[in-house]
Design a protein around this motif. Structure first.
Motif, PDB file in Angstrom:
ATOM      1  N   ARG A  13       7.732 -22.011  13.425  1.00  0.00           N
ATOM      2  CA  ARG A  13       6.691 -21.176  12.854  1.00  0.00           C
ATOM      3  C   ARG A  13       7.121 -20.722  11.469  1.00  0.00           C
ATOM      4  O   ARG A  13       8.240 -20.289  11.249  1.00  0.00           O
ATOM      5  N   TRP A  14       6.183 -20.835  10.524  1.00  0.00           N
ATOM      6  CA  TRP A  14       6.500 -20.486   9.145  1.00  0.00           C
ATOM      7  C   TRP A  14       6.775 -19.000   9.003  1.00  0.00           C
ATOM      8  O   TRP A  14       6.075 -18.163   9.548  1.00  0.00           O
ATOM      9  N   ARG A  15       7.823 -18.676   8.246  1.00  0.00           N
ATOM     10  CA  ARG A  15       8.141 -17.291   7.926  1.00  0.00           C
ATOM     11  C   ARG A  15       8.385 -17.196   6.426  1.00  0.00           C
ATOM     12  O   ARG A  15       9.165 -17.967   5.863  1.00  0.00           O
ATOM     13  N   ALA A  16       7.703 -16.278   5.770  1.00  0.00           N
ATOM     14  CA  ALA A  16       7.882 -16.100   4.339  1.00  0.00           C
ATOM     15  C   ALA A  16       9.300 -15.614   4.034  1.00  0.00           C
ATOM     16  O   ALA A  16       9.917 -14.927   4.864  1.00  0.00           O
ATOM     17  N   PRO A  17       9.839 -15.950   2.868  1.00  0.00           N
ATOM     18  CA  PRO A  17      11.197 -15.517   2.538  1.00  0.00           C
ATOM     19  C   PRO A  17      11.323 -13.999   2.477  1.00  0.00           C
ATOM     20  O   PRO A  17      10.421 -13.308   2.000  1.00  0.00           O
ATOM     21  N   VAL A  18      12.437 -13.502   2.957  1.00  0.00           N
ATOM     22  CA  VAL A  18      12.765 -12.088   2.797  1.00  0.00           C
ATOM     23  C   VAL A  18      13.109 -11.855   1.326  1.00  0.00           C
ATOM     24  O   VAL A  18      13.837 -12.644   0.713  1.00  0.00           O
ATOM     25  N   LYS A  19      12.590 -10.792   0.751  1.00  0.00           N
ATOM     26  CA  LYS A  19      12.818 -10.531  -0.666  1.00  0.00           C
ATOM     27  C   LYS A  19      14.262 -10.110  -0.925  1.00  0.00           C
ATOM     28  O   LYS A  19      14.902  -9.482  -0.074  1.00  0.00           O
ATOM     29  N   PRO A  20      14.781 -10.442  -2.127  1.00  0.00           N
ATOM     30  CA  PRO A  20      16.126  -9.974  -2.492  1.00  0.00           C
ATOM     31  C   PRO A  20      16.186  -8.449  -2.490  1.00  0.00           C
ATOM     32  O   PRO A  20      15.182  -7.765  -2.698  1.00  0.00           O
ATOM     33  N   ARG A  21      17.381  -7.929  -2.288  1.00  0.00           N
ATOM     34  CA  ARG A  21      17.604  -6.487  -2.267  1.00  0.00           C
ATOM     35  C   ARG A  21      18.356  -6.082  -3.523  1.00  0.00           C
ATOM     36  O   ARG A  21      19.597  -6.085  -3.560  1.00  0.00           O
ATOM     37  N   PRO A  22      17.643  -5.759  -4.595  1.00  0.00           N
ATOM     38  CA  PRO A  22      18.313  -5.445  -5.862  1.00  0.00           C
ATOM     39  C   PRO A  22      19.042  -4.109  -5.784  1.00  0.00           C
ATOM     40  O   PRO A  22      18.667  -3.211  -5.015  1.00  0.00           O
ATOM     41  N   PRO A  23      20.081  -3.944  -6.590  1.00  0.00           N
ATOM     42  CA  PRO A  23      20.810  -2.665  -6.597  1.00  0.00           C
ATOM     43  C   PRO A  23      20.011  -1.609  -7.342  1.00  0.00           C
ATOM     44  O   PRO A  23      19.097  -1.910  -8.104  1.00  0.00           O
ATOM     45  N   SER A  24      20.362  -0.365  -7.155  1.00  0.00           N
ATOM     46  CA  SER A  24      19.681   0.722  -7.858  1.00  0.00           C
ATOM     47  C   SER A  24      20.029   0.726  -9.343  1.00  0.00           C
ATOM     48  O   SER A  24      19.266   1.201 -10.181  1.00  0.00           O
ATOM     49  N   SER A  25      21.208   0.187  -9.705  1.00  0.00           N
ATOM     50  CA  SER A  25      21.612   0.102 -11.107  1.00  0.00           C
ATOM     51  C   SER A  25      22.543  -1.087 -11.290  1.00  0.00           C
ATOM     52  O   SER A  25      23.160  -1.574 -10.331  1.00  0.00           O
ATOM     53  N   LEU A  26      22.628  -1.578 -12.529  1.00  0.00           N
ATOM     54  CA  LEU A  26      23.461  -2.723 -12.850  1.00  0.00           C
ATOM     55  C   LEU A  26      24.429  -2.371 -13.970  1.00  0.00           C
ATOM     56  O   LEU A  26      24.088  -1.632 -14.902  1.00  0.00           O
ATOM     57  N   ASP A  27      25.633  -2.915 -13.888  1.00  0.00           N
ATOM     58  CA  ASP A  27      26.542  -2.903 -15.023  1.00  0.00           C
ATOM     59  C   ASP A  27      26.366  -4.224 -15.769  1.00  0.00           C
ATOM     60  O   ASP A  27      26.073  -5.259 -15.164  1.00  0.00           O
ATOM     61  N   LEU A  28      26.549  -4.215 -17.070  1.00  0.00           N
ATOM     62  CA  LEU A  28      26.392  -5.418 -17.858  1.00  0.00           C
ATOM     63  C   LEU A  28      27.681  -6.233 -17.856  1.00  0.00           C
ATOM     64  O   LEU A  28      28.767  -5.706 -18.150  1.00  0.00           O
ATOM     65  N   ALA A  29      27.553  -7.512 -17.524  1.00  0.00           N
ATOM     66  CA  ALA A  29      28.698  -8.410 -17.563  1.00  0.00           C
ATOM     67  C   ALA A  29      28.945  -8.863 -19.001  1.00  0.00           C
ATOM     68  O   ALA A  29      28.035  -8.905 -19.827  1.00  0.00           O
ATOM     69  N   THR A  30      30.194  -9.207 -19.302  1.00  0.00           N
ATOM     70  CA  THR A  30      30.565  -9.741 -20.612  1.00  0.00           C
ATOM     71  C   THR A  30      31.275 -11.073 -20.423  1.00  0.00           C
ATOM     72  O   THR A  30      31.889 -11.327 -19.375  1.00  0.00           O
ATOM     73  N   ALA A  31      31.195 -11.923 -21.416  1.00  0.00           N
ATOM     74  CA  ALA A  31      31.804 -13.250 -21.327  1.00  0.00           C
ATOM     75  C   ALA A  31      33.316 -13.158 -21.165  1.00  0.00           C
ATOM     76  O   ALA A  31      33.927 -13.950 -20.447  1.00  0.00           O
ATOM     77  N   ASP A  32      33.943 -12.177 -21.797  1.00  0.00           N
ATOM     78  CA  ASP A  32      35.401 -12.063 -21.732  1.00  0.00           C
ATOM     79  C   ASP A  32      35.890 -11.499 -20.394  1.00  0.00           C
ATOM     80  O   ASP A  32      36.890 -11.960 -19.837  1.00  0.00           O
ATOM     81  N   ASP A  33      35.188 -10.514 -19.875  1.00  0.00           N
ATOM     82  CA  ASP A  33      35.658  -9.829 -18.667  1.00  0.00           C
ATOM     83  C   ASP A  33      35.157 -10.455 -17.374  1.00  0.00           C
ATOM     84  O   ASP A  33      35.677 -10.135 -16.298  1.00  0.00           O
ATOM     85  N   HIS A  34      34.151 -11.322 -17.458  1.00  0.00           N
ATOM     86  CA  HIS A  34      33.547 -11.832 -16.233  1.00  0.00           C
ATOM     87  C   HIS A  34      33.422 -13.351 -16.248  1.00  0.00           C
ATOM     88  O   HIS A  34      32.436 -13.921 -15.771  1.00  0.00           O
TER      89      HIS A  34
END
Length: 232
Positions: A13-34
């Motif tokens: 039986r078809w089931r629609a995808p469960v939506k992603p669970r985004p965080p309440s806030s994000l830190d920005l990644a950098t090319a050097d550190d991540h």
């Protein structure tokens, strides 16, 4: 750890995808550190407009991350996991991911030409308006996955379990489905011209307007000759 679904027989039986669970806030990644590295774990990070191309890593994990305008093309991931992630306008062209998993994710308006997602798992994922031509999904298990408005020309789904997939408004011209599990796979308003492995589509659900192109491919696979019969 790669999440694999069990092979299914018969239409589920078809089931629609469960939506992603985004965080309440994000830190920005950098090319050097991540930069990617073996067994690295990235949580609640925003990868925005970063060049991460041609990087390779084993066992890397992304959790509740957001990718926007970044370039991950030409890399190689072995045993990677993406959980609760969002991809927007991201370049994943020619990325090779083996034994990797994607759980609760959404990918939109992204370039994924030549992506290799081999022997992996994709569950509760929506892929929308993406370019996926020449992509390969061999031996991958899908559960509750939607492809909508995607270019999937010459995509390779050999030996994949597609019983939990819905294709809507997709171009699947010359896509390959040999030895795929397709009981319950749904197609609506798709271009199915010239697909390979049409005899593997037992149990698939196809919209009536898609059937004409498919009938010619099926006839060719069964060596049935079609001729026009009319009066003089």
């Amino acid at each position: 750890m790669t999440v694999r679904s069990s092979r299914r027989s018969g239409g589920a039986r078809w089931r629609a995808p469960v939506k992603p669970r985004p965080p309440s806030s994000l830190d920005l990644a950098t090319a050097d550190d991540h930069a990617l590295g073996d067994e690295a774990t990235f949580r609640r990070l925003g990868f925005f407009d970063l060049d991460m191309s041609a990087q390779s890593a084993d066992g890397v994990e992304f959790e509740q991350c957001r990718f926007r305008g970044s370039d991950l093309s030409g890399g190689h991931l072995d045993g990677g996991t993406f959980t609760d992630c969002l991809f927007e306008r991201t370049n994943l062209a020619n990325l090779r991911a083996e034994k990797s998993s994607m759980l609760r994710a959404r990918l939109s308006a992204s370039r994924m030409t030549g992506l290799h997602w081999i022997n992996g798992a994709v569950r509760d994922v929506t892929v929308s308006e993406c370019r996926l031509d020449l992509s390969s999904w061999r031996f991958t298990d899908f559960a509750s996955v939607v492809f909508e408005g995607c270019n999937l020309t010459q995509a390779d789904f050999q030996n994949a379990d597609l019983s939990g997939v819905r294709f809507t408004n997709c171009d699947l011209t010359a896509a390959q489905f040999s030895q795929a599990t397709m009981a319950g796979t749904r197609f609506a308003n798709c271009n199915l011209a010239g697909i390979g492995g049409v005899t593997s589509m037992s149990g698939a659900v196809i919209a009536h307007q898609d059937l004409i192109a498919l009938s010619y491919t099926l006839a060719a696979a069964l060596d049935i000759q079609i001729e026009d019969v009319g009066g003089e």
